[in-house]
Design a protein around this motif. Structure first.
Motif, mmCIF file in Angstrom:
data_model
loop_
_atom_site.group_PDB
_atom_site.id
_atom_site.type_symbol
_atom_site.label_atom_id
_atom_site.label_comp_id
_atom_site.label_asym_id
_atom_site.label_seq_id
_atom_site.Cartn_x
_atom_site.Cartn_y
_atom_site.Cartn_z
ATOM 1 N N MET A 1 -2.512 43.972 28.853
ATOM 2 C CA MET A 1 -2.728 42.539 28.685
ATOM 3 C C MET A 1 -1.404 41.853 28.391
ATOM 4 N N THR A 2 -1.082 40.826 29.136
ATOM 5 C CA THR A 2 0.216 40.187 28.990
ATOM 6 C C THR A 2 0.252 39.306 27.746
ATOM 7 N N GLU A 3 1.469 39.115 27.212
ATOM 8 C CA GLU A 3 1.636 38.236 26.055
ATOM 9 C C GLU A 3 1.211 36.822 26.400
ATOM 10 N N GLU A 4 1.487 36.386 27.646
ATOM 11 C CA GLU A 4 1.108 35.038 28.067
ATOM 12 C C GLU A 4 -0.398 34.846 27.988
ATOM 13 N N LEU A 5 -1.167 35.853 28.431
ATOM 14 C CA LEU A 5 -2.616 35.751 28.394
ATOM 15 C C LEU A 5 -3.121 35.649 26.969
ATOM 16 N N VAL A 6 -2.580 36.474 26.069
ATOM 17 C CA VAL A 6 -2.995 36.413 24.676
ATOM 18 C C VAL A 6 -2.716 35.029 24.113
ATOM 19 N N THR A 7 -1.555 34.475 24.410
ATOM 20 C CA THR A 7 -1.199 33.152 23.920
ATOM 21 C C THR A 7 -2.161 32.100 24.452
ATOM 22 N N GLU A 8 -2.541 32.177 25.712
ATOM 23 C CA GLU A 8 -3.485 31.226 26.292
ATOM 24 C C GLU A 8 -4.832 31.308 25.594
ATOM 25 N N ARG A 9 -5.295 32.491 25.354
ATOM 26 C CA ARG A 9 -6.582 32.655 24.684
ATOM 27 C C ARG A 9 -6.511 32.131 23.251
ATOM 28 N N GLU A 10 -5.413 32.395 22.569
ATOM 29 C CA GLU A 10 -5.245 31.875 21.213
ATOM 30 C C GLU A 10 -5.222 30.346 21.210
ATOM 31 N N ARG A 11 -4.547 29.757 22.190
ATOM 32 C CA ARG A 11 -4.493 28.293 22.270
ATOM 33 C C ARG A 11 -5.879 27.712 22.496
ATOM 34 N N ALA A 12 -6.652 28.320 23.376
ATOM 35 C CA ALA A 12 -7.989 27.820 23.658
ATOM 36 C C ALA A 12 -8.865 27.908 22.413
ATOM 37 N N ALA A 13 -8.852 29.064 21.751
ATOM 38 C CA ALA A 13 -9.678 29.234 20.555
ATOM 39 C C ALA A 13 -9.272 28.244 19.461
ATOM 40 N N ALA A 14 -7.966 28.003 19.297
ATOM 41 C CA ALA A 14 -7.487 27.063 18.289
ATOM 42 C C ALA A 14 -7.925 25.641 18.620
ATOM 43 N N TRP A 15 -7.925 25.306 19.900
ATOM 44 C CA TRP A 15 -8.362 23.962 20.297
ATOM 45 C C TRP A 15 -9.836 23.751 19.973
ATOM 46 N N PHE A 16 -10.677 24.726 20.272
ATOM 47 C CA PHE A 16 -12.100 24.585 19.977
ATOM 48 C C PHE A 16 -12.318 24.420 18.472
ATOM 49 N N LYS A 17 -11.554 25.143 17.665
ATOM 50 C CA LYS A 17 -11.652 25.010 16.206
ATOM 51 C C LYS A 17 -11.227 23.610 15.768
ATOM 52 N N GLY A 214 -6.656 28.303 39.384
ATOM 53 C CA GLY A 214 -5.445 29.092 39.507
ATOM 54 C C GLY A 214 -4.319 28.548 38.651
ATOM 55 N N ASP A 215 -4.496 27.320 38.136
ATOM 56 C CA ASP A 215 -3.523 26.688 37.242
ATOM 57 C C ASP A 215 -4.170 26.592 35.869
ATOM 58 N N TRP A 216 -3.903 27.576 35.003
ATOM 59 C CA TRP A 216 -4.554 27.626 33.698
ATOM 60 C C TRP A 216 -4.290 26.368 32.896
ATOM 61 N N GLU A 217 -3.064 25.888 32.899
ATOM 62 C CA GLU A 217 -2.700 24.720 32.093
ATOM 63 C C GLU A 217 -3.485 23.487 32.524
ATOM 64 N N ALA A 218 -3.620 23.278 33.833
ATOM 65 C CA ALA A 218 -4.370 22.126 34.325
ATOM 66 C C ALA A 218 -5.844 22.235 33.945
ATOM 67 N N ASP A 219 -6.407 23.427 34.061
ATOM 68 C CA ASP A 219 -7.817 23.603 33.727
ATOM 69 C C ASP A 219 -8.058 23.434 32.227
ATOM 70 N N PHE A 220 -7.124 23.899 31.420
ATOM 71 C CA PHE A 220 -7.245 23.756 29.969
ATOM 72 C C PHE A 220 -7.163 22.283 29.573
ATOM 73 N N THR A 221 -6.249 21.545 30.173
ATOM 74 C CA THR A 221 -6.105 20.121 29.870
ATOM 75 C C THR A 221 -7.364 19.358 30.265
ATOM 76 N N LEU A 222 -7.921 19.685 31.418
ATOM 77 C CA LEU A 222 -9.169 19.063 31.843
ATOM 78 C C LEU A 222 -10.278 19.344 30.821
ATOM 79 N N THR A 223 -10.372 20.576 30.378
ATOM 80 C CA THR A 223 -11.395 20.951 29.401
ATOM 81 C C THR A 223 -11.193 20.216 28.084
ATOM 82 N N GLN A 224 -9.932 20.081 27.661
ATOM 83 C CA GLN A 224 -9.642 19.336 26.440
ATOM 84 C C GLN A 224 -10.093 17.885 26.565
ATOM 85 N N ASP A 225 -9.864 17.262 27.706
ATOM 86 C CA ASP A 225 -10.258 15.866 27.877
ATOM 87 C C ASP A 225 -11.768 15.700 27.936
ATOM 88 N N ILE A 226 -12.479 16.702 28.425
ATOM 89 C CA ILE A 226 -13.938 16.682 28.333
ATOM 90 C C ILE A 226 -14.347 16.672 26.861
#
Length: 296
Positions: A1-17, A214-226
C-alpha cells in the motif's frame, strides 16, 4: 500500500469527522435558539457512543462514533454517525459488490476500507422536514470510489422549501460543471423511489455512487462540496418551520410518512444492507429509523 493512498484515506476520514463536528454544533445551536411552545424543555444534546466492528477472527476491524439526540425541542430524533471500517468482505458482500460495480478479483483479494458520515433527522414539528445526508469513500485493492448526497423528506410539502434545498445544492455543484446538478438530481430521483408504493420517498435532492474519475483529488473535492451544501440547504428550513403551529392531523400525516421512510430504508437502502452484511454495529446502522411511525 502506497504512502499516498494512506494519506488520501486519512484525509477523507478526517474530512468526514470535521463535517460531523460542524453538523452537531449547528443542530445543537438550533436547539438552543428555539423559543417556540416547547422551549421549556431542556435543549437537546447529542449522546455520543463509540461503535466498533470485529472481524470474524476476533480482531479489530474499525469503528466510529454514533451521535444521537432524542426528545429535543426541535429534533425528535437525529443521528449523525461516522465510521471507518476495514477488513475483508464476506462472500455475500463480495458477490454483491462484484455484480453491482463490476470489480474483478474480489474473490481472490476481498480486502476493503470504508469511511463516511451518515445523517438522518426526524423532527418534532410536522411542518419541519425530515432529511437524510451521507458522504463516503470506499476502497478495495481493485478500485476506489466516492458516493453520497442529501435528500429532503417533508411530510407536509412547501414548494419554496424544496426550491431552496435544490438551489443551494446546485450552487455548490455548479463550480464542478453545469452537468453535475441535473445528473445527481436525476440519480436521487431514481435511487430514492419506493417501487412498491409507486412514489418517491420525498422531494429529492442529489445522490451519486461509484464516483471514480481517475482523479482522486477532483472526486474528493466534489464529495466535500456535496457535504458543504448540506447545512446551508437545510438549516434555514428548520429555522422557518420549527415554530409553525400543528394539529393532530398534521402529526398523523407525519407518522404515516415516517412509515414510508422506514420501509425504504429496510427494504432498499444499500447502506443499510452493506452495514449489516459487513458486521457493523446494528444500532448505528439502523439509526435512521424514526422513533415512532404509523401504517394505515
Amino acid at each position: 500500500m502506497t504512502e499516498e493512498l494512506v494519506t488520501e484515506r486519512e484525509r477523507a476520514a478526517a474530512w468526514f469527522k470535521d463535517l460531523r463536528d460542524q453538523i452537531v454544533a449547528a443542530f445543537e445551536g438550533l436547539e438552543d435558539s428555539y423559543t417556540g411552545p416547547h422551549s421549556d424543555r431542556p435543549a437537546g444534546r447529542f449522546e455520543v457512543t463509540p461503535t466498533s466492528r470485529t472481524a470474524d477472527d476476533g480482531s479489530d476491524a474499525g469503528g466510529g462514533l454514533m451521535s444521537v439526540m432524542r426528545g429535543g425541542r426541535v429534533f425528535e430524533k437525529v443521528g449523525v454517525n461516522i465510521s471507518t471500517v476495514y477488513g475483508t468482505l464476506g462472500e455475500r458482500a463480495q458477490m454483491a459488490m462484484a455484480a453491482r460495480k463490476g470489480i474483478p478479483g474480489m474473490k481472490e483479494d476481498p480486502r476493503f476500507w470504508a469511511s463516511g458520515i451518515s445523517l438522518v433527522a426526524h423532527m418534532q414539528n410536522p411542518h419541519a422536514p425530515a432529511v437524510h445526508m451521507n458522504t463516503r469513500m470506499f476502497w478495495t485493492p481493485h478500485a476506489w470510489w466516492f458516493g453520497g448526497g442529501s435528500d429532503l423528506n417533508p411530510c407536509i410539502e412547501y414548494a419554496e422549501d424544496t426550491q431552496h434545498f435544490h438551489e443551494t445544492q446546485k450552487a455548490h455543484l455548479d463550480p464542478h460543471g453545469a452537468d453535475w446538478y441535473p445528473k445527481l438530481k436525476e440519480w436521487a430521483d431514481e435511487y430514492f423511489y419506493v417501487p412498491h408504493r409507486k412514489r418517491a420517498r420525498g422531494v429529492g435532492g442529489i445522490f451519486m455512487d461509484d464516483q471514480c474519475s481517475g482523479d482522486w483529488e477532483a472526486d474528493f473535492t466534489l464529495t466535500q462540496d456535496i457535504g458543504r451544501a448540506f447545512l446551508p440547504a437545510y438549516v434555514p428550513l428548520v429555522e422557518k418551520r420549527r415554530d409553525t403551529e400543528w394539529t393532530d392531523a398534521d402529526k398523523d400525516t407525519q407518522l404515516i410518512h415516517r412509515g414510508l421512510y422506514a420501509e425504504y430504508n429496510l427494504v432498499y437502502d444499500r447502506g443499510t444492507k452493506f452495514g449489516l452484511e459487513t458486521g457493523h454495529d446494528a444500532n448505528a446502522v439502523l439509526m435512521s429509523l424514526p422513533p415512532m411511525a404509523k401504517w394505515v
